[in-house]
Design a protein around this motif. Structure first.
Motif, short mmCIF file in Angstrom:
data_model
loop_
_atom_site.label_atom_id
_atom_site.label_comp_id
_atom_site.label_asym_id
_atom_site.label_seq_id
_atom_site.Cartn_x
_atom_site.Cartn_y
_atom_site.Cartn_z
N SER A 40 2.46 -38.95 -45.37
CA SER A 40 2.69 -38.27 -44.09
C SER A 40 1.58 -37.28 -43.76
O SER A 40 1.73 -36.49 -42.83
CB SER A 40 4.04 -37.54 -44.12
OG SER A 40 4.05 -36.53 -45.12
N GLY A 41 0.49 -37.32 -44.54
CA GLY A 41 -0.67 -36.49 -44.22
C GLY A 41 -0.91 -35.35 -45.18
O GLY A 41 -1.86 -34.58 -44.98
N LEU A 85 4.31 -35.33 -38.18
CA LEU A 85 4.55 -36.20 -39.34
C LEU A 85 4.58 -35.45 -40.66
O LEU A 85 5.46 -35.69 -41.49
CB LEU A 85 3.50 -37.32 -39.37
CG LEU A 85 3.48 -38.23 -38.13
CD1 LEU A 85 2.43 -39.31 -38.30
CD2 LEU A 85 4.86 -38.85 -37.89
N THR A 101 1.65 -44.14 -45.66
CA THR A 101 0.60 -43.84 -44.67
C THR A 101 0.66 -44.82 -43.51
O THR A 101 0.56 -44.43 -42.33
CB THR A 101 -0.78 -43.90 -45.34
OG1 THR A 101 -0.83 -42.98 -46.43
CG2 THR A 101 -1.87 -43.53 -44.34
N HIS A 130 -5.63 -42.67 -37.01
CA HIS A 130 -4.45 -42.88 -36.16
C HIS A 130 -4.78 -42.65 -34.69
O HIS A 130 -5.80 -42.03 -34.34
CB HIS A 130 -3.32 -41.95 -36.59
CG HIS A 130 -3.56 -40.51 -36.26
ND1 HIS A 130 -3.32 -39.97 -35.02
CD2 HIS A 130 -4.04 -39.48 -37.02
CE1 HIS A 130 -3.62 -38.69 -35.01
NE2 HIS A 130 -4.07 -38.36 -36.22
N THR A 131 -3.90 -43.12 -33.83
CA THR A 131 -4.05 -42.94 -32.36
C THR A 131 -2.81 -42.29 -31.77
O THR A 131 -2.46 -42.53 -30.61
CB THR A 131 -4.32 -44.29 -31.69
OG1 THR A 131 -3.24 -45.19 -32.00
CG2 THR A 131 -5.64 -44.89 -32.16
N LEU A 132 -2.13 -41.45 -32.54
CA LEU A 132 -0.86 -40.87 -32.11
C LEU A 132 -1.03 -39.61 -31.28
O LEU A 132 -0.06 -39.13 -30.68
CB LEU A 132 0.01 -40.56 -33.34
CG LEU A 132 0.42 -41.75 -34.19
CD1 LEU A 132 1.19 -41.28 -35.41
CD2 LEU A 132 1.26 -42.74 -33.38
N ALA A 164 1.10 -36.69 -34.08
CA ALA A 164 0.77 -36.75 -35.51
C ALA A 164 1.00 -35.41 -36.20
O ALA A 164 1.22 -35.37 -37.42
CB ALA A 164 -0.69 -37.17 -35.68
N PRO A 222 -8.94 -34.14 -38.65
CA PRO A 222 -8.12 -35.25 -39.13
C PRO A 222 -8.50 -35.73 -40.52
O PRO A 222 -7.63 -36.20 -41.28
CB PRO A 222 -8.38 -36.35 -38.09
CG PRO A 222 -8.80 -35.61 -36.86
CD PRO A 222 -9.56 -34.42 -37.34
N GLY A 280 0.07 -30.27 -40.18
CA GLY A 280 -0.03 -30.99 -38.92
C GLY A 280 -1.03 -30.37 -37.98
O GLY A 280 -1.85 -31.06 -37.36
N TYR A 303 1.71 -43.29 -39.83
CA TYR A 303 0.62 -43.16 -38.87
C TYR A 303 0.32 -44.42 -38.06
O TYR A 303 -0.28 -44.32 -36.99
CB TYR A 303 -0.66 -42.72 -39.60
CG TYR A 303 -0.63 -41.26 -39.98
CD1 TYR A 303 -1.00 -40.28 -39.08
CD2 TYR A 303 -0.18 -40.87 -41.24
CE1 TYR A 303 -0.95 -38.94 -39.42
CE2 TYR A 303 -0.12 -39.53 -41.59
CZ TYR A 303 -0.50 -38.56 -40.67
OH TYR A 303 -0.44 -37.23 -41.01
N PRO A 319 -5.37 -41.54 -42.91
CA PRO A 319 -4.61 -41.06 -41.74
C PRO A 319 -5.51 -40.72 -40.56
O PRO A 319 -5.04 -40.74 -39.41
CB PRO A 319 -3.91 -39.80 -42.27
CG PRO A 319 -3.93 -39.91 -43.74
CD PRO A 319 -5.15 -40.70 -44.09
#
Length: 571
Positions: free
Chosen positions: A125-126, A69, A42, A60-62, A66, A286, A279, A46, A57
């Motif tokens: 990975s989520g 992932l 994780t 995150h700030t992606l 994201a 989220p 995703g 992330y 997860p």
């Protein structure tokens, strides 16, 4: 009567218990490793950092990146399954059941290594999964591998496999009694001291060691106010809703699996396709990503608006079904807990008789018990996760109704459907075998014996004069059994040849106090349909003969109890 015992335990039970204690410790270590792998991946996926600290997860700030992932995680696991072992696909419990019932409880070292690694990658990975399915498979592999290294029977390997699986579950959730009930309802397919005691000890060891490797205490502490009698009606409604949701989830999962099987792609690519849905769902909600223990706690404690809970429930259900249906690696318990708690939160404004926090809890147990087909496990599991004493009666009522919906509506549960699709049927009902309730002395017939010096011609005439012939006859001298002779050998022999010279090799015998089930097992091992029954200090005095037709009579009363309806009063 002094020879008859309530249980079939023998001197090997202490040995199995000692091994189970070791397996309990090893499985606790495996649970710690799995949790650390989930945290590691994780952080890598992330937050791009090397850390074993548990994080969600959702923080995150992606941005939109994201969404890629879970696709990457699914692709990695697809490759691992194709070139490593395809046994890592799925949520683990059906694979464990199949190994127990049809694989003589043998698991490979590859599964023990790749299952936690693949699950760590998927969840890290989520993936919307929990750690319990993978740890059941991993802990079971630990028990199976150790059992394979030792000189044990398949039944003993099963006991140790289940010991590892349930010890792993205990280490994750801190619910040893629920793990023990899971063994009884879903994994052992028997209730005997030889299996129950080792599993119980393994769970106890894992429970004692858990505070050293996982955060101690109750996972979801919850206070519930006492209920009023009107809550019984609310429990009935909550149980119906939970059972319907469980059935819909089960049916939808296997429709999705069927859809993936129709794709013109190798199954290696399916987890990556499922990752696309995960995703996109993660962009919408989220908090639907990952294990989601923090979300379950918020749902149980009413820290979420009904509209938000409904949106989260829908997204979680969709991405979980698509991801699991794609054949990726992950568990089912945590997602079911979240969806059940979300259902309860949505229903709570319309269910009187109890505090609002009660309904997420009971629906959580109802959905879990219905999907697994394990109501006792679900009831005790929900209680063990929260220690909400006032919720015990509502838990029993709601989960029972939800389980009833499953039994009446569904042919199979989510645990057995995958196995059935491989052509293997699993019968989930337990009962005392009718052959265990009677003994050889209750069923045996008077022996039709032949003396050792009796000529074959006279012996054959004697057998025919009885009005019916059998394939085998006991041969005696002075009332003592010396062996069995086959009718075919009497027919082929010289009429003057004595019966004592025509005996079958490796003949067996039965003792009067043995159960009919043990007698049936002895006949199966020897490949015969009749065996002599002997008594006396030397076990040579012939007292009877037992045949398959005698064993069939033992089941007749049971069949009558199941099929004959009677009115015994008021006639």
């Amino acid at each position: 009567m002094k020879h008859k015992r309530d249980y079939t335990a023998d001197r090997r039970l202490p040995l199995l218990c000692a091994i189970a204690v070791l397996i309990g410790a090893l499985s606790t270590g495996a649970a710690w490793l799995l949790l650390k792998l989930i945290a590691l991946f994780t952080n890598l996926f992330y937050f791009q950092r090397l850390s074993f600290d548990a994080v969600a997860p959702a923080g995150h700030t992606l941005g939109w990146i994201a969404a890629l992932l879970p696709v990457a995680g699914g692709l990695i696991v697809g490759l691992m399954a194709r070139y490593g072992s395809d046994k890592i696909r799925g949520h683990g419990i059906p694979e464990a059941i199949e190994a127990i019932l049809f694989g003589k409880s043998r698991m490979s070292p590859k599964v023990a290594l790749l299952k936690p690694l693949s699950s760590g990658i998927v969840i890290g990975s989520g993936g919307p999964f929990g750690a319990e399915g993978p740890i059941i498979m991993t802990g079971g592999s630990v028990g199976s591998l150790l059992a394979q290294w030792l000189h044990l029977t398949a039944a003993e390997r099963k006991t140790l496999l289940v010991s590892g699986a349930c010890a792993g579950m205990t280490a994750i959730f801190g619910t040893p009694l629920a793990a023990l009930l899971l063994a009884v309802e879903l994994l052992l397919f028997e209730l005997r001291p030889r299996s129950l005691l080792p599993v119980a000890l393994a769970c106890a060891v894992a429970g004692f060691l858990r505070p050293w490797v996982v955060e101690a205490g109750v996972l979801f502490p919850l206070q519930v106010a006492p209920v009023t009698p009107v809550a019984l009606l609310s429990c009935f409604m909550a149980g119906l809703a939970s059972g319907v949701l469980a059935a819909v989830l089960t049916l939808a999962l296997y429709r999705i699996e069927d859809g993936f099987h129709r794709l013109p792609l190798h199954w290696m690519w399916w987890p990556a396709l499922g990752g696309i849905a995960v995703g996109l769902g993660g962009l919408l909600q989220p908090r639907a990503l990952g294990v989601g223990y923090d979300v379950i706690a918020d749902l149980l404690n009413q820290h979420m608006l009904v509209s938000a809970a409904l949106a989260l429930l829908l997204v979680k259900a969709v991405i979980w079904l698509l991801a699991l249906g794609s054949g990726t690696s992950g568990g089912v318990l945590a997602p079911l807990l979240m969806m059940g708690a979300g259902l309860g939160l949505v229903l709570s404004p319309w269910l009187p008789g109890g505090s609002s926090g009660l309904w997420p809890l009971v629906c959580m147990a109802g959905v879990l018990g219905s999907v697994l087909g394990a109501p006792l496990t679900a009831i005790v599991f929900a209680f063990g996760l929260t220690h909400a004493g006032n919720a015990l009666l509502p838990l029993i009522a709601t989960t029972s109704v939800a389980y009833g919906v499953n039994v009446l509506w569904m042919k199979r549960s989510i645990m057995t459907e995958k196995i059935a699709r491989r052509g293997l049927h699993v019968h989930r009902e337990y009962g005392v075998d009718p052959l265990e309730r009677v003994h050889v002395e209750d069923l045996m017939s008077p022996p039709q014996a032949l003396e050792t010096d009796l000529p074959a011609g006279q012996a054959l005439a004697l057998c025919r004069s009885a009005g019916h012939t059998h394939r085998y006859y006991p041969v005696i001298t002075h009332g003592q059994l010396v062996g069995m002779v086959a009718l075919s050998r009497l027919q082929a022999a010289d009429p003057a040849e004595a019966c004592g010279t025509l005996l079958e090799p490796d003949g067996g015998y039965l003792l009067p106090h043995l159960s009919a089930r043990a007698a049936a097992g002895a006949m199966a091992r020897l490949g015969v349909a009749r065996l002599p029954v002997v008594a006396g200090p030397q076990r040579r005095q012939l007292v009877g003969i037992l045949s398959l037709s005698d064993l069939a009579r033992a089941s007749a009363s049971h069949a009558e109890e199941e099929s004959v309806r009677e009115k015994l009063l008021g006639n």
